[in-house]
Design a protein around this motif. Structure first.
Motif, PDB file in Angstrom:
ATOM      1  N   ASN A  62       0.868  -1.175   0.000  1.00  0.00           N
ATOM      2  CA  ASN A  62       0.000   0.000   0.000  1.00  0.00           C
ATOM      3  C   ASN A  62       0.902   1.221   0.000  1.00  0.00           C
ATOM      4  OD1 ASN A  62      -1.743   2.131   0.425  1.00  0.00           O
ATOM      5  ND2 ASN A  62      -2.796   1.205   2.163  1.00  0.00           N
ATOM      6  N   TYR A  63       0.978   1.894  -1.125  1.00  0.00           N
ATOM      7  CA  TYR A  63       1.878   3.033  -1.316  1.00  0.00           C
ATOM      8  C   TYR A  63       1.602   4.173  -0.337  1.00  0.00           C
ATOM      9  CZ  TYR A  63       3.951   7.036  -3.807  1.00  0.00           C
ATOM     10  OH  TYR A  63       4.662   8.157  -4.138  1.00  0.00           O
ATOM     11  N   ASN A  64       0.375   4.260   0.163  1.00  0.00           N
ATOM     12  CA  ASN A  64      -0.004   5.364   1.038  1.00  0.00           C
ATOM     13  C   ASN A  64       0.159   5.045   2.522  1.00  0.00           C
ATOM     14  OD1 ASN A  64      -0.900   7.010  -1.199  1.00  0.00           O
ATOM     15  ND2 ASN A  64      -2.683   5.669  -1.328  1.00  0.00           N
ATOM     16  N   GLN A  65       0.569   3.818   2.838  1.00  0.00           N
ATOM     17  CA  GLN A  65       0.712   3.390   4.231  1.00  0.00           C
ATOM     18  C   GLN A  65       2.138   3.622   4.711  1.00  0.00           C
ATOM     19  OE1 GLN A  65       2.115   0.876   6.258  1.00  0.00           O
ATOM     20  NE2 GLN A  65       0.697   1.185   7.952  1.00  0.00           N
ATOM     21  N   ALA A  66       2.288   3.932   5.986  1.00  0.00           N
ATOM     22  CA  ALA A  66       3.575   4.393   6.513  1.00  0.00           C
ATOM     23  C   ALA A  66       4.701   3.384   6.373  1.00  0.00           C
ATOM     24  CB  ALA A  66       3.408   4.781   7.988  1.00  0.00           C
ATOM     25  N   ASP A  67       4.387   2.085   6.278  1.00  0.00           N
ATOM     26  CA  ASP A  67       5.434   1.067   6.219  1.00  0.00           C
ATOM     27  C   ASP A  67       5.851   0.707   4.800  1.00  0.00           C
ATOM     28  OD1 ASP A  67       5.621   0.854   8.965  1.00  0.00           O
ATOM     29  OD2 ASP A  67       4.056  -0.667   9.087  1.00  0.00           O
ATOM     30  N   MET A  68       5.359   1.424   3.805  1.00  0.00           N
ATOM     31  CA  MET A  68       5.841   1.186   2.446  1.00  0.00           C
ATOM     32  C   MET A  68       7.324   1.533   2.390  1.00  0.00           C
ATOM     33  SD  MET A  68       6.503   4.444   1.244  1.00  0.00           S
ATOM     34  CE  MET A  68       6.363   4.441  -0.512  1.00  0.00           C
ATOM     35  N   ASP A 146      -6.375   6.241  13.275  1.00  0.00           N
ATOM     36  CA  ASP A 146      -6.107   4.810  13.148  1.00  0.00           C
ATOM     37  C   ASP A 146      -5.423   4.464  11.826  1.00  0.00           C
ATOM     38  OD1 ASP A 146      -7.239   4.340  15.617  1.00  0.00           O
ATOM     39  OD2 ASP A 146      -9.216   3.874  14.796  1.00  0.00           O
ATOM     40  N   TYR A 147      -5.514   5.364  10.864  1.00  0.00           N
ATOM     41  CA  TYR A 147      -4.816   5.154   9.598  1.00  0.00           C
ATOM     42  C   TYR A 147      -3.356   5.553   9.765  1.00  0.00           C
ATOM     43  CZ  TYR A 147      -9.265   4.529   7.139  1.00  0.00           C
ATOM     44  OH  TYR A 147     -10.486   4.058   6.704  1.00  0.00           O
ATOM     45  N   GLN A 148      -2.453   4.643   9.480  1.00  0.00           N
ATOM     46  CA  GLN A 148      -1.015   4.902   9.564  1.00  0.00           C
ATOM     47  C   GLN A 148      -0.548   5.381   8.192  1.00  0.00           C
ATOM     48  OE1 GLN A 148       0.506   1.147  10.927  1.00  0.00           O
ATOM     49  NE2 GLN A 148      -0.778   1.177  12.752  1.00  0.00           N
ATOM     50  N   LEU A 149      -0.330   6.689   8.072  1.00  0.00           N
ATOM     51  CA  LEU A 149      -0.179   7.331   6.767  1.00  0.00           C
ATOM     52  C   LEU A 149       1.249   7.774   6.486  1.00  0.00           C
ATOM     53  CD1 LEU A 149      -3.287   9.693   7.009  1.00  0.00           C
ATOM     54  CD2 LEU A 149      -3.202   7.381   6.037  1.00  0.00           C
ATOM     55  N   LYS A 202      -2.841  -3.134   7.060  1.00  0.00           N
ATOM     56  CA  LYS A 202      -2.281  -4.486   7.019  1.00  0.00           C
ATOM     57  C   LYS A 202      -2.710  -5.322   5.814  1.00  0.00           C
ATOM     58  CE  LYS A 202      -1.974  -4.689  12.072  1.00  0.00           C
ATOM     59  NZ  LYS A 202      -2.372  -5.424  13.299  1.00  0.00           N
ATOM     60  N   GLY A 203      -3.718  -4.855   5.084  1.00  0.00           N
ATOM     61  CA  GLY A 203      -4.270  -5.676   4.011  1.00  0.00           C
ATOM     62  C   GLY A 203      -3.308  -5.944   2.874  1.00  0.00           C
ATOM     63  N   TRP A 204      -2.346  -5.042   2.658  1.00  0.00           N
ATOM     64  CA  TRP A 204      -1.409  -5.187   1.544  1.00  0.00           C
ATOM     65  C   TRP A 204      -0.054  -5.717   2.005  1.00  0.00           C
ATOM     66  CZ3 TRP A 204      -2.404  -4.142  -3.683  1.00  0.00           C
ATOM     67  CH2 TRP A 204      -3.696  -3.661  -3.953  1.00  0.00           C
ATOM     68  N   ILE A 205       0.030  -6.244   3.211  1.00  0.00           N
ATOM     69  CA  ILE A 205       1.284  -6.837   3.697  1.00  0.00           C
ATOM     70  C   ILE A 205       1.450  -8.234   3.102  1.00  0.00           C
ATOM     71  CG2 ILE A 205       2.435  -7.768   5.741  1.00  0.00           C
ATOM     72  CD1 ILE A 205       1.269  -5.452   7.344  1.00  0.00           C
ATOM     73  N   LEU A 206       2.651  -8.498   2.603  1.00  0.00           N
ATOM     74  CA  LEU A 206       2.984  -9.817   2.070  1.00  0.00           C
ATOM     75  C   LEU A 206       3.880 -10.534   3.074  1.00  0.00           C
ATOM     76  CD1 LEU A 206       2.981 -11.897  -0.225  1.00  0.00           C
ATOM     77  CD2 LEU A 206       4.894 -10.646  -1.264  1.00  0.00           C
TER      78      LEU A 206
END
Length: 560
Positions: A62-68, A146-149, A202-206
């Protein structure tokens, strides 16, 4: 692929060059007229695999999530929608694979109408609608903690996203002018990702079991197989894609350390390798059968970042400025780029890269002046005591954190170490694990100095990036990439002005004022742009350095 932007793209010193080895014979490559070896896709062979090395394998897609990480965007470019695309010179155009029109409506408040192409669909068959844009705005607005951005920039300036003439039209109304509005909704993720913080985070975590949620994409490729243990991800053409059909059978992304890539190319394990300005790797590539060198524009600018956190040794702006004045950027560029660049040049602007409209040389704002540096250090109590300086019994020793096992970072650090020793500053080079470089050190402020590269974009002044990098946090909800915790009210005010200025010429003027203010407080120091040298299989077409432009994943292929 979306032009990489500084909010997301942080490259460790793999993106900076390596010292040349003595005795090597090589030709300094000139910038190619056609670095991607352009060809009509219809003339290319149907099929083939592109094995694409990544310095670091993404975990969160997820490009917009903080852990990208920096390479999330590389993968997402083949999978996800963008609102605009760019050529290497930064000329923007509407991405007509997804939008038939994007219109800035005259008048106030600022309003942009997005008309979605009726063919546009997600990989699960659902149509792309105005609700996807609305959900992304709500997720990235910062209203829900709650969104980690990665950032709320631009989205927090939107007042509403509403249905237009039908489901395929979104009307975006702004609270206040936002100058970089073209950068929004790139990459765009489906409503199912953005309506739920858990799915977003977490949905886009591999992981070893696969993706947490089944990825819903919308691009010429979709996710095929993966092997997390081997750090490989295979993309395959999406048979439901309505745009130009991909020529390749698959793209395989794999993790490979930068210093191992040229050997892997020689051995036929990958299909291209980034060379930067590594003279040894350039010489190897020139002598490898079936490989050619492609040189084009580079959007990555190396910088030296100070950590000005309270209580740290670099919290004193006078010390930071003195250290900066001890660094000869021209000499640094000449030493590190001279073997592979005909006319190596330093950069004297952090806001604009060389070759784009707006670049001004601001060396006078923070010049190389070792005598002035020594005098300033004396004035603030750091006196020469033997080979180095000290104050109140404390040695003037700075920790430079660099990623380990990256020759380029080591060589850059050693040149800086020699320069700073000339003004009595001891520079301690601290190599750390490349996988933990940002997570364990830079993100948490555990450094005095550090080196990395920022990627610039095609957007007029990279406003979204500038906000996160150079604005001093003031307790607002916006996540920061101002790792050094350095800023000023003047910079904050100028950024606020620039964000609301829709006239591009005026935006550039404000951007240059910001750069001068950055130099005044020695936030960080622009160094140079390493050449974008790529060694690639000779038969590979429509692939190579594109600078701030887009990779057309569907057009990549092999000559017949």
């Amino acid at each position: 692929m979306r032009p990489l932007d500084r909010r997301a793209v942080l490259l460790g010193l793999a993106g900076l060059p390596v010292l040349a080895s003595c005795g090597l014979e090589l030709t300094r490559p000139q910038q190619s007229d056609d670095p991607t070896r352009r060809a009509d896709p219809a003339t290319l062979r149907q099929g083939g695999v592109l094995r694409w090395p990544l310095d670091e394998f993404p975990v969160n897609y997820n490009y917009n999530q903080a852990d990208m990480n920096a390479y999330t965007a590389t993968v997402a470019g083949a999978l996800m929608p963008t609102s605009y695309t760019s050529d290497p010179r930064g000329n923007l155009r509407v991405n007509t694979d997804y939008f038939s029109a994007i219109t800035l409506v005259p008048g106030e408040p600022q309003t942009v109408v997005y008309t979605i192409d009726p063919r546009a669909r997600w990989s699960d068959g659902t149509p792309l609608t105005w609700e996807d844009l609305q959900a992304q705005w709500l997720a990235l607005s910062g209203k829900n903690p709650d969104y980690q951005l990665v950032s709320t920039t631009g989205y927090r300036d939107i007042a509403a996203v509403e249905r237009g003439a039908d489901e395929r039209q979104a009307v975006v109304t702004f609270l206040r002018n936002y100058a970089d509005w073209r950068s929004l909704f790139s990459y765009l993720y489906p409503k199912s990702t953005n309506i739920d913080p858990e799915a977003f985070n977490k949905g886009w975590i591999l992981n070893l079991s696969g993706f947490v949620n089944e990825p819903i994409t919308s691009g010429p490729f979709k996710i095929g197989s993966f092997d997390v243990g081997q750090k490989r991800l295979n993309l395959v053409p999406d048979p439901n894609w309505w745009g130009a059909k991909p020529r390749l059978d698959s793209i395989v992304f794999l993790e490979l350390a930068p210093d191992a890539q040229i050997g892997a190319l020689q051995n036929g394990e990958i299909d291209f390798a980034s060379l930067g300005s590594s003279a040894p790797n350039l010489a190897i590539a020139e002598n490898t059968r079936g490989v050619d060198i492609r040189t084009g524009p580079n959007q990555f600018l190396g910088n030296l970042t100070f950590n000005g956190k309270p209580g740290g040794i670099c919290a004193d702006v006078r010390l930071r400025r003195a250290v900066a004045m001890g660094i000869d950027r021209d000499r640094l560029a000449s030493t590190l780029l001279g073997a592979t660049v005909a006319k190596p040049e330093a950069s004297y602007n952090l806001v604009f890269i060389k070759g784009v409209e707006g670049y001004e040389d601001h060396r006078a704002a923070l010049p190389y002046d070792p005598e002035a540096a020594k005098a300033e250090l004396d004035r603030i109590g750091w006196t020469q005591q033997g080979p180095f300086r000290a104050k109140d019994g404390r040695p003037l020793s700075l920790r430079l954190i660099i990623p380990a096992q990256t020759p380029s970072s080591t060589n850059n650090a050693k040149v800086l170490q020699q320069m700073l020793a000339e003004i009595g500053v001891s520079l301690k080079i601290v190599p750390v694990s490349s996988t933990g470089f940002f997570r364990d050190y830079i993100n948490v402020g555990d450094f005095d100095l550090t080196l990395f590269s920022w990627g610039h974009t095609a957007y007029p002044t990279d406003i979204g990036s500038i906000y996160g990098l150079y604005r001093k946090a003031d307790g607002t909800i916006d996540p920061q990439q101002n790792y050094g915790q350095i800023g000023s009210p003047e910079i904050n005010d100028l950024i606020a002005q620039m964000q609301q200025e829709l006239d591009e010429e005026k935006m550039r003027s404000i951007g240059n004022q910001i750069d001068v203010e950055i130099a005044k407080i020695a936030h960080s120091l622009s160094l140079f742009q390493a050449p974008a040298n790529t060694a690639a299989r000779t038969e590979l077409r429509n692939f190579g350095p594109v600078g701030v432009g887009n990779v057309d994943y569907a057009a990549i292929g092999y000559a017949r």
